[in-house]
Write a protein that holds these residues in place. Structure first.
Motif, PDB file in Angstrom:
ATOM      1  N   UNK A 123      21.295  77.053  48.754  1.00 29.34           N
ATOM      2  CA  UNK A 123      21.449  78.343  49.435  1.00 29.34           C
ATOM      3  C   UNK A 123      20.171  78.770  50.143  1.00 29.34           C
ATOM      4  N   UNK A 124      19.006  78.428  49.579  1.00 29.61           N
ATOM      5  CA  UNK A 124      17.721  78.857  50.145  1.00 29.61           C
ATOM      6  C   UNK A 124      16.788  77.663  50.342  1.00 29.61           C
ATOM      7  N   UNK A 125      17.228  76.670  51.114  1.00 34.20           N
ATOM      8  CA  UNK A 125      16.404  75.458  51.274  1.00 34.20           C
ATOM      9  C   UNK A 125      15.100  75.708  52.013  1.00 34.20           C
ATOM     10  N   UNK A 126      14.994  76.863  52.709  1.00 40.64           N
ATOM     11  CA  UNK A 126      13.770  77.148  53.454  1.00 40.64           C
ATOM     12  C   UNK A 126      12.611  77.556  52.560  1.00 40.64           C
ATOM     13  N   UNK A 127      12.876  77.954  51.291  1.00 40.59           N
ATOM     14  CA  UNK A 127      11.761  78.332  50.407  1.00 40.59           C
ATOM     15  C   UNK A 127      11.616  77.402  49.202  1.00 40.59           C
ATOM     16  N   UNK A 128      12.614  76.567  48.923  1.00 42.86           N
ATOM     17  CA  UNK A 128      12.582  75.695  47.748  1.00 42.86           C
ATOM     18  C   UNK A 128      12.024  74.323  48.120  1.00 42.86           C
ATOM     19  N   UNK A 129      11.045  73.860  47.347  1.00 48.91           N
ATOM     20  CA  UNK A 129      10.437  72.545  47.577  1.00 48.91           C
ATOM     21  C   UNK A 129      11.035  71.468  46.676  1.00 48.91           C
ATOM     22  N   UNK A 130      11.345  71.828  45.430  1.00 45.15           N
ATOM     23  CA  UNK A 130      11.858  70.858  44.456  1.00 45.15           C
ATOM     24  C   UNK A 130      13.041  71.473  43.716  1.00 45.15           C
ATOM     25  N   UNK A 131      14.106  70.725  43.575  1.00 44.50           N
ATOM     26  CA  UNK A 131      15.271  71.178  42.814  1.00 44.50           C
ATOM     27  C   UNK A 131      15.259  70.528  41.436  1.00 44.50           C
ATOM     28  N   UNK A 132      15.194  71.362  40.383  1.00 44.16           N
ATOM     29  CA  UNK A 132      15.330  70.818  39.025  1.00 44.16           C
ATOM     30  C   UNK A 132      16.700  71.141  38.448  1.00 44.16           C
ATOM     31  N   UNK A 133      17.592  71.663  39.294  1.00 47.41           N
ATOM     32  CA  UNK A 133      18.977  71.849  38.861  1.00 47.41           C
ATOM     33  C   UNK A 133      19.644  70.533  38.511  1.00 47.41           C
ATOM     34  N   UNK A 134      19.002  69.435  38.899  1.00 48.42           N
ATOM     35  CA  UNK A 134      19.485  68.101  38.541  1.00 48.42           C
ATOM     36  C   UNK A 134      19.583  67.936  37.032  1.00 48.42           C
ATOM     37  N   UNK A 135      18.738  68.661  36.297  1.00 43.88           N
ATOM     38  CA  UNK A 135      18.774  68.610  34.825  1.00 43.88           C
ATOM     39  C   UNK A 135      20.064  69.246  34.318  1.00 43.88           C
ATOM     40  N   UNK A 136      20.409  70.416  34.853  1.00 40.49           N
ATOM     41  CA  UNK A 136      21.651  71.099  34.482  1.00 40.49           C
ATOM     42  C   UNK A 136      22.849  70.258  34.896  1.00 40.49           C
ATOM     43  N   UNK A 137      22.752  69.616  36.063  1.00 40.72           N
ATOM     44  CA  UNK A 137      23.862  68.802  36.580  1.00 40.72           C
ATOM     45  C   UNK A 137      24.054  67.515  35.798  1.00 40.72           C
ATOM     46  N   UNK A 138      23.098  67.163  34.931  1.00 43.37           N
ATOM     47  CA  UNK A 138      23.201  65.940  34.142  1.00 43.37           C
ATOM     48  C   UNK A 138      22.742  64.697  34.869  1.00 43.37           C
ATOM     49  N   UNK A 139      22.027  64.872  35.993  1.00 42.56           N
ATOM     50  CA  UNK A 139      21.605  63.722  36.797  1.00 42.56           C
ATOM     51  C   UNK A 139      20.178  63.264  36.476  1.00 42.56           C
ATOM     52  N   UNK A 140      19.455  64.031  35.678  1.00 46.11           N
ATOM     53  CA  UNK A 140      18.051  63.737  35.437  1.00 46.11           C
ATOM     54  C   UNK A 140      17.629  64.364  34.118  1.00 46.11           C
ATOM     55  N   UNK A 141      16.689  63.724  33.420  1.00 49.89           N
ATOM     56  CA  UNK A 141      16.152  64.308  32.195  1.00 49.89           C
ATOM     57  C   UNK A 141      14.961  65.199  32.529  1.00 49.89           C
ATOM     58  N   UNK A 142      14.550  66.007  31.563  1.00 46.40           N
ATOM     59  CA  UNK A 142      13.362  66.846  31.741  1.00 46.40           C
ATOM     60  C   UNK A 142      12.142  65.975  32.035  1.00 46.40           C
ATOM     61  N   UNK A 143      12.015  64.872  31.329  1.00 50.40           N
ATOM     62  CA  UNK A 143      10.864  63.982  31.530  1.00 50.40           C
ATOM     63  C   UNK A 143      10.871  63.373  32.929  1.00 50.40           C
ATOM     64  N   UNK A 144      12.038  62.939  33.385  1.00 53.08           N
ATOM     65  CA  UNK A 144      12.131  62.358  34.730  1.00 53.08           C
ATOM     66  C   UNK A 144      11.779  63.389  35.798  1.00 53.08           C
ATOM     67  N   UNK A 145      12.255  64.614  35.616  1.00 51.44           N
ATOM     68  CA  UNK A 145      11.936  65.679  36.576  1.00 51.44           C
ATOM     69  C   UNK A 145      10.439  65.977  36.558  1.00 51.44           C
TER      70      UNK A 145
END
Length: 550
Positions: A491-513
């Motif tokens: 929704x706000x790609x103009x201010x966000x540099x990194x998305x860690x929602x990947x953790x919530x989505x199940x695509x990445x672990x905390x360590x990987x992020x």
């Protein structure tokens, strides 16, 4: 497998909804089934048991509130049925044994930074123009108008042609309704001239509303903060404008600089208007000397530096119910990686450490450090209560709307940014960091005041997590914006540099992020990646006056 609920700590008696849950729905966690008693929006919390008034509510393994009324198992936790509560804490430190993460992959990595005479290394190269008092703000503005565009540092977008379109529509007889529905042309970046000084990232103007009229303590603190910015590794030199009669005297600023570095050797231009006379004489002198300083600053070039020379500031703003389980712990793992590499980390926002004081005390390297932390926390809390406030009033309407209903709940998640490493020092605003490792810095929870303070204490870049979207930046340190959820990043790609929602989505672990974040900040520190806040010229700067600010 992706799940729709999460239990953060084994001792918790609440679950976090990762998706909207409906009444009558059954959810499962660790072999247990829970019947949803009422609609639970994503990011909010549901009870794993029936609560009676006064029962403690535990999240992240700590007390975060107490029930104000009866809450059924599977029921929604809200500000109507839960009140802020925390456990007591003592000023003691345990023997710190820290299992540092493996950092072989980064052991030989370097970043390309600006090396300073005092041994520090900057991630950028700026010249500062600073007023010692708000009376000089107009002169600061005049200098900005004279310098920025012609030197090639104008980064602003213009919406002027949209205004021209609207004027044309009105003159053509369009109605209010037609104007409101008009599809206007996109904003354009103003034409930017090539940089005259390619090795200087910009000239930054730190206008503020302090320096006089407040307490002498405020003036001293302001001079300490400004000294921190002048001495900052990302700064090549500075021009300081003084009126002459204000509380924040030049002598106090020089004293604060000497306290930090008796061998201070950066170019520093100090001009006092009441001694010089006319505005034209003041501005002409300031322009000549600033231009000469920029010529010197341009001779510095980026050279390799070990990662231990990085200093990370940790910040969160516009937090949501996912911040404490995605962005903040991911940043915490990045923090641990940098500490293991010999780097420095600053965790601030003391009102947002409420409820996890004992954990942080237990992580302090000695009793003296723990005692200083508890002393500052208690003094801050007393000041808030003295004016009829308190840490319990810290969560904003946006925090509450998105699932952070008590300060302790917000704080327990916010503290995750500090990872698990030992606390090596506790600093009071505006003290500088001097020890590698995790440092605690006393600041408000206010995003800009806290970020301003962290950079003043030496952060060469800042990791800023957000769940709702916050455009905060800093004049001299890159502020990396991390979203806690994928919807925000989209929704706000103009201010966000990194998305860690990947953790919530199940695509990445905390360590990987966390590892991905470290790789990214190495690029930022090297000048290879420009963050959104820098690209937009988001130069937020607000000194803390040490009044109650949560």
């Amino acid at each position: 497998m992706k799940t729709n609920i999460l239990k953060i700590h084994p001792n918790d008696n609440v679950l976090v909804a990762l998706a909207d849950l409906q009444p009558g729905q059954t959810v499962q966690w660790a072999g247990f089934e829970y019947l949803i008693a009422e609609a639970i929006p994503a990011k909010h919390k549901l009870a794993t048991q029936a609560f009676e008034p006064g029962d403690g509510i535990t999240m992240y393994g700590v007390l975060v509130g107490k029930a104000k009324g009866r809450i059924p198992a599977g029921g929604l936790l809200t500000t109507f049925n839960v009140q802020h509560a925390t456990n007591t804490y003592a000023q003691a430190a345990k023997q710190v044994s820290w299992p540092a993460p493996a950092v072989d992959r980064w052991q030989e990595r370097t970043f390309m930074g600006y090396h300073r005479a005092d041994g520090t290394v900057g991630t950028a190269n700026y010249w500062l123009v600073i007023p010692l008092v708000f009376c000089e703000n107009r002169n600061i503005q005049v200098l900005e108008e004279a310098l920025v565009n012609d030197l090639g540092y104008n980064r602003r977008h213009t919406y002027q042609r949209q205004t021209q379109e609207l004027i044309g529509m009105m003159q053509a007889g369009k109605t209010v309704e037609e104007i409101l529905q008009a599809d206007l042309q996109s904003a354009l970046a103003e034409e930017v001239k090539p940089r005259l000084f390619p090795n200087v990232d910009g000239v930054k103007f730190l206008a503020h509303d302090g320096g006089c009229g407040g307490t002498r303590q405020d003036a001293q603190a302001l001079c300490g903060l400004l000294a921190g910015y002048i001495m900052h590794p990302n700064v090549a030199g500075a021009t300081v404008l003084s009126l002459g009669c204000q509380n924040a005297q030049v002598a106090i600023l020089q004293e604060e600089i000497q306290k930090r570095d008796p061998q201070f050797a950066k170019p520093l231009v100090v001009l006092e208007q009441q001694k010089i006379g006319t505005e034209e004489s003041l501005i002409s002198q300031a322009l000549r000397q600033t231009f000469a300083g920029l010529m010197l600053a341009n001779t510095n070039v980026r050279r390799p530096a070990p990662l231990r020379k990085l200093t990370l500031g940790l910040e969160c703003g516009g937090s949501d119910g996912f911040s404490g389980i995605s962005a903040n712990p991911a940043v915490g793992y990045t923090s641990d990686l940098l500490v293991a590499l010999g780097g420095t980390v600053i965790l601030a926002e003391f009102p947002e450490l409420c409820g996890v004081e004992q954990e942080l005390c237990d992580r302090c390297v000695n009793t003296e450090t723990a005692t200083r932390f508890t002393g500052l926390m208690q003094a801050y809390s007393r000041r808030a209560q003295a004016v009829g406030s308190g840490f319990d009033m810290n969560p904003s309407p946006g925090n509450i709307r998105d699932g952070l209903i008590t300060d302790a709940m917000k704080s327990a998640g916010a503290a995750k940014k500090g990872g698990t490493s030992p606390v090596v020092a506790v600093l009071d605003y505006p003290e500088p960091v001097t020890k590698p490792g995790l440092n605690l810095l006393c600041t408000p929870g206010n995003d800009v005041e806290s970020t301003t303070a962290e950079v003043g204490s030496g952060a060469t870049l800042v990791l800023f997590t957000t769940g709702l979207g916050t455009p905060t930046g800093n004049p001299i340190a890159p502020v990396v914006k991390l979203s806690s959820n994928t919807a925000l990043a989209r929704r706000m790609p103009d201010i966000i540099d990194i998305n860690t929602g990947t953790i919530i989505d199940g695509d990445e672990t905390i360590q990987q992020a966390g590892e991905r974040i470290l790789d990214y900040i190495i690029q930022v520190a090297s000048g290879e990646q420009e963050v959104s806040a820098v690209r937009h010229g988001q130069d937020d700067f607000i000194p803390w006056k040490r009044g109650v600010s949560l």
